[in-house]
Design an enzyme around this catalytic site. Structure first.
Site, PDB file in Angstrom:
ATOM      1  CB  ILE A 172      -0.948  -0.011   1.209  1.00 42.17           C
ATOM      2  CG1 ILE A 172      -1.943  -1.169   1.096  1.00 42.17           C
ATOM      3  CG2 ILE A 172      -1.697   1.324   1.327  1.00 42.17           C
ATOM      4  CD1 ILE A 172      -2.749  -1.425   2.352  1.00 42.17           C
ATOM      5  CE  LYS A 173       6.624   4.358   3.585  1.00 48.06           C
ATOM      6  NZ  LYS A 173       6.048   5.682   3.881  1.00 48.06           N
ATOM      7  CG  MET A 174       6.748  -0.102  -1.276  1.00 47.47           C
ATOM      8  SD  MET A 174       8.243   0.913  -1.184  1.00 47.47           S
ATOM      9  CE  MET A 174       7.901   1.842   0.328  1.00 47.47           C
TER      10      MET A 174
END
Length: 296
Positions: A172-174
């Protein structure tokens, strides 16, 4: 009694978190800079000022603690996990808060879990300053709920478990960073060129006039629609933008990438563009899969 915490890495994030809570005195802190004679005294002074327990070696930070937070540079995240795996107590929870790819976290998880400890993928979803303990954290992994309870006990106020699979939180972050960091890079490429061409005010005013607030799913749907219909024409136009930026000498790395992406999607020559974001993504992904198979 306060929860004992092993804190690996005492840079901006580690020090911010420890000092924002009331658990600094219970934090066994290790930073690789303490192993260097050139930086050891400076780090020990930092530890003393922060009121944390200094760990001269990584084993000192892991000894007797059941919750470990890893907050190091991205290139050291796997190195630290592998080093910790050789020393960590069975049943301890290793929270990897580093900004690395899901594949990196999965490799780290293998090392930690082979030692009988528990690995949890934690994604830090905003700058730690000024949010501090209010920074949003996403957690994934089999023991994510247990890790969430430990983090909440330290004062982290915005935690959310997003799944049992290590790598889901970091994915999700990447992937979010494609947009967030990409917009930053595009901003730099645009305003540097506009300033060099002495048209900055006009360019910014034009962007203000054309910007329409809308949810991201609607934005993405519209953007893919334009690329499917006009991608080849837009790629040709962006080639001219590359020439413009090259002529100004301000750099065109992002714009060259835009040319490639516009051309690839435009080359699908969709006779009918499907309705809805999911359908458009499906169409593009299926075509890309066919192209890869043909190239093999």
């Amino acid at each position: 009694m306060e929860q004992e915490v092993g804190l690996i890495g005492f840079g901006e994030a580690g020090s911010t978190f420890a000092l924002a809570g009331d658990w600094a005195a219970a934090a066994h802190v290790y930073d690789i800079k303490t192993e260097s004679a050139a930086t050891r005294e400076a780090m020990l002074a930092v530890y003393a000022q922060a009121g944390v327990l200094p760990a001269h070696f990584i084993e000192d930070a892991l000894d007797g603690v059941n919750l470990i937070l890893s907050l190091v540079t991205a290139d050291q995240a796997l190195v630290v996990a592998e080093a910790a795996a050789a020393l960590i107590a069975p049943g301890a929870i290793f929270c990897d808060l580093n900004s690395v790819a899901p594949q990196t976290k999965q490799a780290a998880a293998q090392a930690i879990e082979a030692a009988g400890a528990h690995y949890v993928d934690v994604a830090v979803m905003a700058p730690v300053d000024p949010a501090r303990l209010n920074v949003p954290l996403l957690l994934s992994g089999d023991k994510a709920p247990m890790a969430e309870a430990g983090l909440q006990a330290l004062g982290f106020a915005r935690t959310r478990v997003v799944g049992a699979d290590v790598g889901r939180a970091s994915s999700i972050k990447m992937i979010r960073s494609v947009m967030v960091k990409g917009i930053e890079a595009l901003t730099a490429e645009c305003v540097l060129a506009a300033d060099a061409a002495d048209v900055l005010d006009e360019v910014l005013a034009s962007l203000d006039a054309s910007e329409k607030a809308r949810p991201w799913d609607a934005r993405a749907d519209y953007n893919l629609d334009r690329m499917l219909v006009h991608g080849l024409r837009r790629a040709a136009e962006m080639e001219e933008v590359v020439k413009t930026l090259d002529g100004l000498g301000t750099g065109a790395a992002m714009t060259r990438g835009t040319v490639e992406r516009q051309r690839a999607i435009g080359a699908l020559r969709a006779s009918t563009v499907p309705e809805g974001l999911g359908a458009k993504i499906g169409m593009i992904s299926a075509s890309a899969s066919v192209a890869r198979e043909a190239a093999e």
